[in-house]
Design a protein around this motif. Structure first.
Motif, PDB file in Angstrom:
ATOM      1  N   ALA A 354     -22.469   9.140  -8.023  1.00 46.39           N
ATOM      2  CA  ALA A 354     -23.306  10.333  -7.959  1.00 46.39           C
ATOM      3  C   ALA A 354     -23.448  10.902  -9.359  1.00 46.39           C
ATOM      4  O   ALA A 354     -22.462  10.993 -10.102  1.00 46.39           O
ATOM      5  CB  ALA A 354     -22.686  11.374  -7.019  1.00 46.39           C
ATOM      6  N   ASN A 355     -24.672  11.249  -9.720  1.00 52.14           N
ATOM      7  CA  ASN A 355     -24.964  11.776 -11.057  1.00 52.14           C
ATOM      8  C   ASN A 355     -25.743  13.068 -10.937  1.00 52.14           C
ATOM      9  O   ASN A 355     -26.616  13.210 -10.073  1.00 52.14           O
ATOM     10  CB  ASN A 355     -25.760  10.751 -11.868  1.00 52.14           C
ATOM     11  N   ILE A 356     -25.437  14.005 -11.811  1.00 50.24           N
ATOM     12  CA  ILE A 356     -26.211  15.230 -11.914  1.00 50.24           C
ATOM     13  C   ILE A 356     -26.367  15.553 -13.394  1.00 50.24           C
ATOM     14  O   ILE A 356     -25.423  15.393 -14.179  1.00 50.24           O
ATOM     15  CB  ILE A 356     -25.545  16.394 -11.152  1.00 50.24           C
ATOM     16  N   SER A 357     -27.562  15.950 -13.791  1.00 48.52           N
ATOM     17  CA  SER A 357     -27.813  16.221 -15.203  1.00 48.52           C
ATOM     18  C   SER A 357     -28.847  17.328 -15.334  1.00 48.52           C
ATOM     19  O   SER A 357     -29.744  17.474 -14.496  1.00 48.52           O
ATOM     20  CB  SER A 357     -28.290  14.958 -15.932  1.00 48.52           C
ATOM     21  N   GLY A 358     -28.700  18.103 -16.369  1.00 47.24           N
ATOM     22  CA  GLY A 358     -29.619  19.210 -16.607  1.00 47.24           C
ATOM     23  C   GLY A 358     -29.120  20.096 -17.728  1.00 47.24           C
ATOM     24  O   GLY A 358     -28.186  19.749 -18.466  1.00 47.24           O
ATOM     25  N   PRO A 367     -31.966  24.042 -25.400  1.00 48.21           N
ATOM     26  CA  PRO A 367     -31.053  23.964 -24.256  1.00 48.21           C
ATOM     27  C   PRO A 367     -29.967  22.918 -24.471  1.00 48.21           C
ATOM     28  O   PRO A 367     -30.220  21.827 -24.986  1.00 48.21           O
ATOM     29  CB  PRO A 367     -31.972  23.584 -23.096  1.00 48.21           C
ATOM     30  N   ILE A 368     -28.755  23.226 -24.057  1.00 46.06           N
ATOM     31  CA  ILE A 368     -27.631  22.294 -24.085  1.00 46.06           C
ATOM     32  C   ILE A 368     -27.624  21.548 -22.765  1.00 46.06           C
ATOM     33  O   ILE A 368     -27.541  22.161 -21.697  1.00 46.06           O
ATOM     34  CB  ILE A 368     -26.305  23.043 -24.307  1.00 46.06           C
ATOM     35  N   ARG A 369     -27.728  20.228 -22.820  1.00 42.55           N
ATOM     36  CA  ARG A 369     -27.872  19.415 -21.616  1.00 42.55           C
ATOM     37  C   ARG A 369     -26.606  18.617 -21.341  1.00 42.55           C
ATOM     38  O   ARG A 369     -25.950  18.137 -22.268  1.00 42.55           O
ATOM     39  CB  ARG A 369     -29.069  18.474 -21.750  1.00 42.55           C
ATOM     40  N   ALA A 370     -26.309  18.473 -20.070  1.00 35.65           N
ATOM     41  CA  ALA A 370     -25.111  17.736 -19.658  1.00 35.65           C
ATOM     42  C   ALA A 370     -25.473  16.729 -18.586  1.00 35.65           C
ATOM     43  O   ALA A 370     -26.443  16.905 -17.840  1.00 35.65           O
ATOM     44  CB  ALA A 370     -24.035  18.693 -19.134  1.00 35.65           C
ATOM     45  N   SER A 371     -24.704  15.651 -18.514  1.00 28.80           N
ATOM     46  CA  SER A 371     -24.852  14.649 -17.464  1.00 28.80           C
ATOM     47  C   SER A 371     -23.452  14.246 -17.021  1.00 28.80           C
ATOM     48  O   SER A 371     -22.586  13.946 -17.851  1.00 28.80           O
ATOM     49  CB  SER A 371     -25.615  13.421 -17.972  1.00 28.80           C
ATOM     50  N   ILE A 372     -23.189  14.291 -15.707  1.00 29.14           N
ATOM     51  CA  ILE A 372     -21.877  13.971 -15.157  1.00 29.14           C
ATOM     52  C   ILE A 372     -22.054  12.954 -14.034  1.00 29.14           C
ATOM     53  O   ILE A 372     -22.903  13.126 -13.159  1.00 29.14           O
ATOM     54  CB  ILE A 372     -21.176  15.233 -14.611  1.00 29.14           C
ATOM     55  N   THR A 373     -21.249  11.897 -14.067  1.00 30.62           N
ATOM     56  CA  THR A 373     -21.312  10.840 -13.051  1.00 30.62           C
ATOM     57  C   THR A 373     -19.903  10.552 -12.542  1.00 30.62           C
ATOM     58  O   THR A 373     -18.982  10.321 -13.331  1.00 30.62           O
ATOM     59  CB  THR A 373     -21.910   9.546 -13.622  1.00 30.62           C
ATOM     60  N   GLY A 374     -19.752  10.582 -11.245  1.00 28.28           N
ATOM     61  CA  GLY A 374     -18.514  10.145 -10.617  1.00 28.28           C
ATOM     62  C   GLY A 374     -18.786   8.906  -9.791  1.00 28.28           C
ATOM     63  O   GLY A 374     -19.809   8.831  -9.089  1.00 28.28           O
ATOM     64  N   GLY A 375     -17.918   7.925  -9.865  1.00 26.08           N
ATOM     65  CA  GLY A 375     -18.214   6.670  -9.181  1.00 26.08           C
ATOM     66  C   GLY A 375     -16.981   5.963  -8.666  1.00 26.08           C
ATOM     67  O   GLY A 375     -15.843   6.274  -9.025  1.00 26.08           O
ATOM     68  N   TYR A 376     -17.235   5.013  -7.789  1.00 25.05           N
ATOM     69  CA  TYR A 376     -16.191   4.134  -7.256  1.00 25.05           C
ATOM     70  C   TYR A 376     -16.800   2.750  -7.092  1.00 25.05           C
ATOM     71  O   TYR A 376     -17.943   2.601  -6.625  1.00 25.05           O
ATOM     72  CB  TYR A 376     -15.689   4.638  -5.904  1.00 25.05           C
TER      73      TYR A 376
END
Length: 836
Positions: A354-358, A367-376
């Motif tokens: 799952a990824n979310i970014s913005g 704007p300061i942008r981030a992207s986070i991904t959690g996986g298995y």
């Protein structure tokens, strides 16, 4: 959006071409209803009054000038990093490819990463993550409006590691095609025949996309006796008809992808693929009788599935993907006694992420942008080998949870009155993962991106990664294989040996350190010319490798892996993987991509002539009019969901253009769409890679191997210092031709019994001709069955060039004769494709 100044006298021609015009006061206005009314659509509301900033911009233009605006296509990436290459519809058509898979193969010199990992580029569709390559593999190029190629660092913004380049495919919003493709090919030396049949269906519309494909490929066997091989041993020569160089095989594939738009910003997709391959190889005479060869029968079956959901949560882009694959193989190998050895394996791989970014906050320069991904991810591997009464089994498993994150901080931006030397941003990234059969791994990196001007950008990055050996490298069961042909450097002879393969549970984690500095320049004085240069340096410790080529240096480092008889004849090698203490390499890669359109019809070419979208057959002007305006802070709004019209298009009547929209302009886009003739397009790209260093230290007390100066770890020799790749094409009035060429400077291996082994330089050329009969209206009027058809003739290795490998006396060892190293040689293939 691109603005181009033109004299007022050009207004009539532009209106005839359907171009989008804006007065200076509107140059900075958002694209929307006002832009639609400029091309003759029903006006919705007046354009907003010009701001003070806009009025100051107007003073730069004289009253006898107008502005031509070229909006970005919905689905293009909104990133600060400059694309290294872009292809419009005409450029895509000039490659003569039949699928995205073929197009990526043709673009490989431009999409290959300098990081040396050798994987497929990160694939995005309409600026979104996808569930897997199977979801796009068979999309026809005619359905693509644009291709964008970005450096590896863009992958960080989408939750991927920066190890491969990024390719974004922007699809046409309305496309439908049924096609049948038939291919047949033979090497000019004979001995083998291959044919393939592939029906396909694709539909892209307001509700999403459906893609169905099936294929059957048949290949006949190629035997050693069908090539001019010279044997030192008469026994080997007599057995040539009983040994195959390429197996006989049949491959069956069926796959499908469904993409559904849930709402305006959310889409879901699912893909399923099944393939089966049956093959037959000959391993040599049974008990010395060439009329009774030993056979190896094999069947592999693969199921691959993937699914994804992605959308927007406020200003944040999110996606969830999952995949499952099952690969089964069964192999029977005959022995001299008549007994049959059996090998069965089954491998499952599955996972989700799952990824979310913005944007997380407004910084001083944007704007300061981030992207986070959690996986298995999970892997299971089971195998069973039966050799007489001996049975060997393997059961392996690996489960790997992981988390990945990146943060992009703008440092300088003139639009925010911060600095006046261009845009500068810093991206930081980190990853942690924990394989169940190995220790925890951590990686991190930093990227500095400097957009000096709109045409010139500089990029520097540093990455520190840890990687585990593969599951099979660690735990595969030992397997002995007899009768393997091998060139022994110590004696200078080609001998038959026994090899031992399997896993090594004592392998260590690899530690990588990568540095990259790159420049990308779109020359303003020469339209269509892009230049890039990249420097890459890598240092890796404890690299896990298959056992290298047995040179004198390697044998001295691993004496316990080699068995010889009292006369020094090589009998066996233990080829289970090993760790190299250190590997270092560096290279410079530079090149250019230059292309232009010509002969465009003002009335039929549409806006592409001025907006960077050359060639007919693309979306008409209004198709881009609904591209969302930038949000506050300069971040682009989310594009419409794949296949959905932008808001400004709702209820509008489309104009101009040929093809690309079902029921409007022929019902089929691009190469097979409409009856309009495209203009011409030529393109050439040239890339030169110079290896500066490539060294390996096997272990303490062992001399360092210099792969550029006489050392080697593989049977293909050392490292080539120079690699030159050329690709060029011309497409005009339905006829196209492409030439691709590759040259490498060769290498050598020092220290064999017969002196140095020299791998001479090699230059190969591939030639492709194709005819798109839909661009030939007079011919299709006389011969209607040619409508929607394309004929392609390909000649690979045009001059039948094969690398020459010689020892110090000029003799070519048996293993390096062309019949072994390149048994096909020049290969001719004819393809007929019909779209309905």
């Amino acid at each position: 959006m691109n603005n181009i100044r033109l004299p007022i006298s050009a207004r009539a021609a532009l209106l005839a071409a359907g171009a989008s015009l804006a007065l200076p006061a509107m140059a900075a206005a958002p694209i929307g209803p006002a832009a639609a009314s400029a091309v003759g659509e029903q006006p919705a509301e007046a354009a907003p009054p010009a701001s003070a900033d806009n009025q100051s911009e107007e003073e730069e233009y004289s009253e006898d000038e107008i502005i031509v605006t070229a909006p970005r296509l919905a689905g293009q990436l909104a990133t600060d990093i400059k694309a290294e290459a872009e292809l419009d519809e005409a450029a895509i058509a000039s490659y003569g490819a039949s699928s995205i898979e073929e197009l990526l193969d043709a673009l490989e010199p431009q999409t290959r990463s300098g990081r040396g990992r050798g994987g497929r580029p990160v694939i995005l569709v309409n600026g979104r993550r996808i569930s897997g390559f199977g979801a796009v593999r068979n999309i026809p190029p005619e359905a693509i409006a644009k291709v964008e190629i970005f450096p590896e660092e863009v992958a960080l913004e989408y939750g991927y590691a920066a190890t491969e380049r990024v390719v974004n495919f922007v699809l046409k919003p309305d496309f439908r095609q049924i096609s049948v493709e038939a291919e047949a090919g033979i090497p000019t030396q004979g001995g083998q025949f291959k044919n393939e049949l592939e029906p396909a269906f694709i539909a892209i519309g307001d509700n999403g996309r459906l893609n169905l494909n099936a294929s059957w490929e048949h290949q006949t066997m190629l035997r050693e006796s069908e090539r001019d091989l010279v044997y030192d041993d008469p026994v080997l020569a007599a057995g040539a008809p009983a040994r195959s160089l390429a197996p006989a095989s049949d491959e069956y594939v069926i796959d499908g992808t469904l993409v559904r738009n849930i709402d305006k910003v959310t889409e879901a997709s699912v893909s399923l693929r099944f393939d089966q391959t049956d093959s037959l190889s000959l391993l040599g005479p049974r008990n010395g009788n060439p009329d009774d060869p030993r056979r190896r029968d094999s069947r592999s079956q693969n199921w691959t599935s993937s699914a994804s959901v992605n959308g927007m949560l406020g200003d944040w882009r999110w996606s969830v993907t999952g995949n499952y694959a099952d690969a089964d193989q069964r192999t029977f190998t005959e022995q001299d006694s008549g007994a049959r050895d059996r090998f069965d394996s089954s491998q499952q791989s599955f996972g989700t992420n799952a990824n979310i970014s913005g944007s997380v906050a407004d910084g001083w320069a944007g704007p300061i942008r981030a992207s986070i991904t959690g996986g298995y991810s999970g892997q299971r591997f089971d195998s069973r080998t039966e050799r007489g009464v001996d049975i060997t089994t393997t059961e392996l498993a690996r489960d790997t949870p992981s988390v990945f994150g990146s943060l992009t901080v703008p440092l300088l931006d003139p639009e925010y009155d911060i600095g006046n030397i261009g845009r500068l941003s810093l991206t930081l990234n980190a990853q942690a993962e924990r394989p169940s059969d190995f220790s925890a791994l951590a990686s991190w990196g930093a990227t500095l991106n400097w957009g000096v001007t709109d045409n010139l950008s500089l990029l520097a990055s540093y990455a520190s990664d840890e990687a585990a050996p593969s599951m099979t490298q660690l735990g595969a069961a030992p397997l002995e294989t007899e009768g393997v042909t091998y060139y022994d450097f110590r004696t200078g002879q080609t001998v038959l040996i026994t090899t031992i393969t399997g896993g090594n549970p004592f392998l260590l984690a690899e530690q990588r350190r990568d540095l990259k500095v790159g420049l990308n320049w779109e020359l303003p004085m020469v339209e269509g010319l892009r230049f890039s240069i990249n420097y890459n340096r890598n240092r890796s410790n404890d690299t896990a490798n298959g056992f290298p080529l047995l040179t004198p240096e390697i044998e001295a480092a691993f004496p316990d892996r080699v068995i010889r008889d009292d006369n020094g004849t090589l009998l066996a090698i233990d080829q289970r993987p090993v760790n190299f203490e250190r590997a270092t390499n560096s290279q410079i890669r530079w090149g250019f991509n230059f292309g232009k359109s010509f002969g465009q019809s003002e009335a039929g070419g549409g806006r592409g002539r001025f907006g960077g979208r050359s060639g007919a057959g693309g979306p008409p002007p209004s198709s881009d009019a609904g591209t969302p305006p930038p949000r506050e802070g300069g971040e682009a709004a989310s594009p419409p969901a794949e296949g959905q019209r932008p808001p400004a298009e709702a209820g509008e009547r489309r104009r101009g253009g040929g093809g690309g929209f079902r029921g409007r302009g022929g019902g089929r886009g691009g190469m097979f769409g409409g009856r309009q003739q495209q203009g011409g397009r030529w393109q050439v790209s040239l890339y030169h890679t110079v290896k500066l260093t490539d060294k390996i230290l096997i272990g303490p007390g062992v001399p360092e191997l210099d792969l550029l100066n006489g050392s080697a770890t593989g049977s293909g020799g050392g490292t080539n210092r120079h690699l030159v790749e050329l690709d060029g094409g011309l497409f005009y009035k339905g006829f196209g031709t492409r030439v691709s060429a590759k040259y490498d400077s060769g290498s050598s291996i020092v220290g064999g019994a017969n002196g140095d082994l020299k791998f001479h330089d090699l230059a190969t050329f591939n030639l492709r001709f194709f005819a798109d009969f839909n661009q030939m209206p007079k011919l299709t009027d006389d011969l209607p069955f040619l409508k929607g058809s394309r004929l392609r003739l390909s000649v690979n290795n045009l001059f039948d060039a094969q690398r020459k490998v010689t020892d110090a006396s000029g003799v070519v060892p048996l293993n390096y004769q062309p019949g072994y190293t390149d048994p096909l040689g020049r290969y001719v293939e004819l393809e007929w494709r019909k779209a309905f």
